[in-house]
Design an enzyme around this catalytic site. Structure first.
Site, PDB file in Angstrom:
ATOM      1  CE  LYS A  77      -3.351  -1.551   3.409  1.00 26.77           C
ATOM      2  NZ  LYS A  77      -3.817  -1.206   4.740  1.00 26.77           N
ATOM      3  NE  ARG A 116     -12.628  -0.637  12.329  1.00 27.65           N
ATOM      4  CZ  ARG A 116     -12.002  -0.243  11.235  1.00 27.65           C
ATOM      5  NH1 ARG A 116     -11.614   0.995  11.115  1.00 27.65           N
ATOM      6  NH2 ARG A 116     -11.773  -1.080  10.241  1.00 27.65           N
ATOM      7  CB  SER A 127      -6.021   4.702   8.938  1.00 30.47           C
ATOM      8  OG  SER A 127      -5.652   4.272  10.220  1.00 30.47           O
TER       9      SER A 127
HETATM   10  O1  PNS Z   1      -3.787  -2.029   9.548  1.00 32.55           O
HETATM   11  P1  PNS Z   1      -3.816  -3.076   8.473  1.00 32.55           P
HETATM   12  O2  PNS Z   1      -3.380  -2.473   7.158  1.00 32.55           O
HETATM   13  O3  PNS Z   1      -5.137  -3.764   8.384  1.00 32.55           O
HETATM   14  O4  PNS Z   1      -2.708  -4.179   8.886  1.00 32.55           O
HETATM   15  C1  PNS Z   1      -2.459  -5.304   8.082  1.00 32.55           C
HETATM   16  C2  PNS Z   1      -1.200  -6.071   8.557  1.00 32.55           C
HETATM   17  C3  PNS Z   1      -0.001  -5.183   8.560  1.00 32.55           C
HETATM   18  C4  PNS Z   1      -1.434  -6.591   9.950  1.00 32.55           C
HETATM   19  C5  PNS Z   1      -1.012  -7.264   7.555  1.00 32.55           C
HETATM   20  O5  PNS Z   1      -0.930  -6.766   6.255  1.00 32.55           O
HETATM   21  C6  PNS Z   1       0.207  -8.105   7.863  1.00 32.55           C
HETATM   22  O6  PNS Z   1       0.179  -8.919   8.746  1.00 32.55           O
HETATM   23  N1  PNS Z   1       1.325  -7.892   7.136  1.00 32.55           N
HETATM   24  C7  PNS Z   1       2.559  -8.603   7.370  1.00 32.55           C
HETATM   25  C8  PNS Z   1       2.760  -9.787   6.431  1.00 32.55           C
HETATM   26  C9  PNS Z   1       2.236 -11.074   7.030  1.00 32.55           C
HETATM   27  O7  PNS Z   1       2.657 -11.534   8.069  1.00 32.55           O
HETATM   28  N2  PNS Z   1       1.265 -11.686   6.322  1.00 32.55           N
HETATM   29  C10 PNS Z   1       0.677 -12.962   6.723  1.00 32.55           C
HETATM   30  C11 PNS Z   1      -0.618 -12.764   7.490  1.00 32.55           C
HETATM   31  S1  PNS Z   1      -1.981 -12.626   6.412  1.00 32.55           S
END
Ligand code: PNS
Length: 165
Positions: A45, A97, A135
């Site tokens: 993103k 939420r 956000s």
């Molecule tokens: O606030 P968000 O954007 O919903 O957070 C998403 C996040 C960062 C928690 C997710 O994209 C993530 O875990 N990224 C790290 C990569 C990972 O471990 N992926 C496997 C789990 S699906």
């Protein structure tokens, strides 16, 4: 025998960190000895704030909170399960939420469990005042000069306005 510390990671993009996120961290500090707010910087993103800016803003936003000593803020790149292991965390914390959050959260929680069976995901609900805060909504309202005072802490409000100058 000394009891081991209960550590949770609280991952997210936090672009930006909102009052809903603060509410969740506060709740988590009542359950855990240490909560590591984990700023994801590897996401594809595009973000308004850099990883370092998000880390600094979160730290500043919680600097006057009585529970701040139970919180660490760190950036991470890679898989969450690896970061959780590095931090000795046994719980991954996420906020829900509304029901619409659940589908994505459920998939992510079960993926993480398959990758790391001992890491549990705990869902907490923020105060109902924050049920509509996200956000992306904050960024959209700010983009069109709407009032975001009730959604974000003052330092983040200022930083968003500056970014959008
Ligand atoms: O606030 P968000 O954007 O919903 O957070 C998403 C996040 C960062 C928690 C997710 O994209 C993530 O875990 N990224 C790290 C990569 C990972 O471990 N992926 C496997 C789990 S699906």
């Amino acid at each position: 025998m000394e009891e081991s510390k209960k550590i949770a990671i609280y991952p997210g993009s936090f672009d930006p960190f909102t009052n809903g996120h603060i509410d969740l961290v506060e709740r988590a500090t009542r359950i855990f000895d240490l909560v590591v707010v984990t700023v994801a910087v590897n996401s594809k993103k595009e973000t308004l704030f850099t990883g370092q800016e998000r880390e600094d803003l979160i730290r500043e936003a919680i600097s006057d909170k009585p529970w701040k000593d139970k919180v660490e803020v760190e950036q991470f790149t890679g898989l969450l399960i690896d970061f959780a292991e590095e931090k000795n965390a046994t719980v991954l914390l996420r906020g829900v939420r509304q029901i619409s959050d659940f589908e994505y959260e459920f998939q992510m929680a079960l993926t993480n469990r398959r990758l790391s069976p001992k890491l549990d995901t705990l869902f907490l609900m923020p105060d109902e005042n924050h049920a509509i805060t996200s956000s992306s909504i904050v960024k959209e309202v700010a983009l069109w000069d709407g009032d975001i005072t009730s959604f974000v802490p003052p330092n983040i409000h200022k930083a968003i306005l500056k970014k959008m100058e």
